[in-house]
Enzyme design. Structure first.
Site, mmCIF file in Angstrom:
data_model
loop_
_atom_site.group_PDB
_atom_site.id
_atom_site.type_symbol
_atom_site.label_atom_id
_atom_site.label_comp_id
_atom_site.label_asym_id
_atom_site.label_seq_id
_atom_site.Cartn_x
_atom_site.Cartn_y
_atom_site.Cartn_z
ATOM 1 N N HIS A 78 0.824 -1.216 0.000
ATOM 2 C CA HIS A 78 0.000 0.000 0.000
ATOM 3 C C HIS A 78 0.852 1.257 0.000
ATOM 4 O O HIS A 78 2.055 1.244 0.292
ATOM 5 C CB HIS A 78 -0.957 -0.003 1.201
ATOM 6 C CG HIS A 78 -0.291 0.099 2.543
ATOM 7 N ND1 HIS A 78 -0.030 1.299 3.167
ATOM 8 C CD2 HIS A 78 0.159 -0.853 3.393
ATOM 9 C CE1 HIS A 78 0.542 1.083 4.333
ATOM 10 N NE2 HIS A 78 0.676 -0.214 4.504
ATOM 11 N N CYS A 99 2.385 -4.970 7.094
ATOM 12 C CA CYS A 99 2.136 -4.766 5.673
ATOM 13 C C CYS A 99 3.319 -4.042 5.028
ATOM 14 O O CYS A 99 4.201 -3.536 5.699
ATOM 15 C CB CYS A 99 0.850 -3.973 5.470
ATOM 16 S SG CYS A 99 -0.643 -4.935 5.828
#
Length: 579
Positions: free
Chosen positions: A461, A480
């Protein structure tokens, strides 16, 4: 009868217990051998050896479960390969040609160049056994024992070179890399074909990964061993930091170390001044080794400089093993995240077309290693705060700053999806709520999320924390992967220059809507862990083992492998695992 009983018991213990790298082999039979009887062994004698081989293998037929119809459940280990090999050659001995055995011994000895341990293969025993059979009459049972053990060693060594010695799934229960698209049967059949052609050396030459990076690691391993054999590299023994402008004896040690590392002209090895040439050399070293490039030889840099060459040799061996696990996966179009290297790359047709820096999970919230398929992109994503981050990170901030939620555009949501007034929540013990951050460039997920379904809720992301990309060590996220240039990757993933070019992506973002758009073609993504880099000039750089994953691999790599033991000097032959 005693021999057959021993062969049966020991074969079950060894054959059934030894699986190379956890590799599942689809049910098949190796190609039928066409080796002609040796001129030294007459046909009748060979028949007797064949009968002894058959008698040794016959009990193993009941050791395997009935064949299943689903390919997903058909598993064959090395013992099954051995049994199928001899079954399809009518139990004829395979190692009747002395040249084949000589090639095998030489090839097994050379596995050291691939970071394996040749002593695993009991080469000295094989040499003694070969000499015994050349000079002393032996029984058919002894020849059969030699043939079976040699075939097992042959297959095992080649599969270690091809797939790795260590079973990664035993180190990581979540390991999900498989050999889709690469049929292990092709490997095994090629091994047997080389034996039939009396070209054992060729089988060993072709077994390791043929990619250039693997060859580079092999060269680096040889170079490091050369440095070790010449006494290692110089140490910098000092109890304080060395800084530009200093003039002291320890700087002479630093100069010698920089020369040994290849960063300083050998003509500048002498001297005690920390001048501009030394500063530039230290910065180059720091950049290559993933250290902060400030030009000072502080505690971290000195510790890296003084890592023994034997430890660096082991680090290369560990990463060669990882290469054997994964390089066969790196084909076609894919995205690969180098976790320990804090970078991501996309490949098309096997060639790199894009690279970017990333931030990965902190050591307490490490980014897992796995493979998946990128399936869709979320534009203008909202962010629901995960429970662990809520408890450990966000809740303390809310308790100390009542305005934290409003400042970060975070809403409080109940189980039914209704928005609650934060003032009405007991923040000392909040229950039945979740926190959701509104979409926007400054949200925790930035403008886009690159999704690949997995069991860990991990994704690539965008991020507003762009200042962290300037850091050398970027283990800064909660698991992440934050990407420095995510929109470039999104454009490449869509691979549609008409609709999803840069302008099309900006148009999608501009509407402000949170929307999931599926990719026209799924793209594999591999989250991998490497603690060495290989430069285009062949130089090897060592990364910090940020998650401490190297040591378990090294222990398993150094653990002696169970292999057949030959003792043709005894009254009867025995084949079984060394205790």
């Amino acid at each position: 009868m005693v021999l057959l009983t021993r062969l049966f018991v020991i074969s079950r213990v060894f054959f059934m217990g030894f699986l190379i790298s956890g590799t599942a082999f689809a049910e098949t039979s190796p190609i039928e051998s066409t080796i002609a009887p040796s001129s030294v062994i007459e046909a009748a004698a060979e028949d007797n050896v064949g009968q002894a081989i058959q008698a040794s293998l016959e009990p193993l037929k009941t050791a395997f479960p009935p064949l299943l119809t689903s390919p997903l459940h058909r598993r064959v280990d090395v013992s099954r390969l051995v049994m199928d090999f001899y079954t399809h050659r009518a139990y004829r001995a395979a190692w009747t040609n002395d040249s084949d055995v000589t090639q095998l011994i030489a090839s097994l000895s050379a596995t050291d160049a691939d970071g394996l341990n040749p002593t695993d293969f009991h080469i000295d025993e094989m040499i003694r056994s070969q000499a015994t059979m050349q000079t002393t009459p032996v029984t058919p049972e002894q020849r059969a024992a030699f043939d079976l053990a040699t075939t097992h060693t042959f297959i095992t060594a080649l599969l270690q070179l091809r797939r790795g010695k260590v079973d990664p799934s035993r180190l990581d229960i979540h390991w999900n890399f498989d050999a889709n698209g690469v049929d292990p049967r092709d490997d095994v059949n090629a091994f047997f074909a080389a034996l039939d052609q009396h070209d054992v050396a060729k089988a060993f030459a072709l077994a390791p990964p043929q990619e250039a990076v693997y060859g580079g690691l092999r060269q680096a391993l040889a170079q490091l061993r050369g440095i070790r054999d010449r006494g290692g590299w110089p140490k910098v023994v000092v109890d304080h930091s060395l800084k530009p402008g200093m003039d002291e004896p320890a700087v002479a040690q630093l100069r010698a170390r920089m020369v040994a590392a290849g960063f300083l002209d050998p003509r500048l090895v002498h001297g005690t001044k920390y001048d501009g040439a030394v500063t530039a050399a230290v910065k180059k070293y720091q950049n290559e080794q993933y250290l902060g490039a400030d030009g000072m030889a502080g505690a971290t840099t000195l510790a890296a400089l003084n890592v023994p060459v034997d430890a660096r040799i082991d680090q290369v061996r560990v990463n060669m093993e990882r290469a054997r696990w994964l390089l066969y996966k790196l084909q076609g179009t894919f995205v690969i995240v180098d976790i320990a290297g804090y970078k991501v790359a996309m490949y098309r047709d096997g060639q790199p077309i894009w690279r970017s820096r990333v931030q990965v999970g902190k050591t307490a919230r490490n980014t897992p290693i796995f493979q998946a398929q990128i399936t869709y992109i979320t534009f203008n994503p909202t962010w629901t705060v995960p429970p662990t981050i809520l408890k450990e990170d966000v809740l303390p901030k809310i308790q100390s700053n009542p305005g934290y939620l409003a400042a970060n555009r975070i809403r409080v949501i109940d189980r039914e999806g209704n928005e609650l007034d934060p003032a009405g929540v007991d923040w000392t013990n909040p229950r039945g709520i979740s926190l959701r951050q509104d979409a926007g460039p400054e949200s925790s997920l930035g403008q886009v999320v690159i999704r690949f379904p997995n069991d860990y809720a991990i994704y690539l992301h965008d991020t507003p924390h762009r200042e962290l990309f300037a850091k050398t060590v970027r283990a800064t996220s909660s698991g992440c992967i934050r990407v420095e240039n995510p929109l470039q990757l999104v454009e490449l993933l869509f691979n549609d220059p008409v609709k999803w070019n840069s302008a099309g992506i900006q148009k999608q973002l501009a509407n402000g809507k949170t929307e999931n758009i599926r990719l026209p073609v799924k793209v594999p993504v591999l989250l991998a862990y490497w603690t060495v880099d290989l430069g285009s000039d062949g130089r090897v750089a060592f990364k910090p083992d940020v998650y401490g994953y190297d040591e378990p691999v090294l222990r398993a790599l150094n653990r002696p492998a169970q292999m057949p033991v030959l003792n043709l000097h005894a009254a009867t032959a025995s084949v079984g695992p060394r205790q």
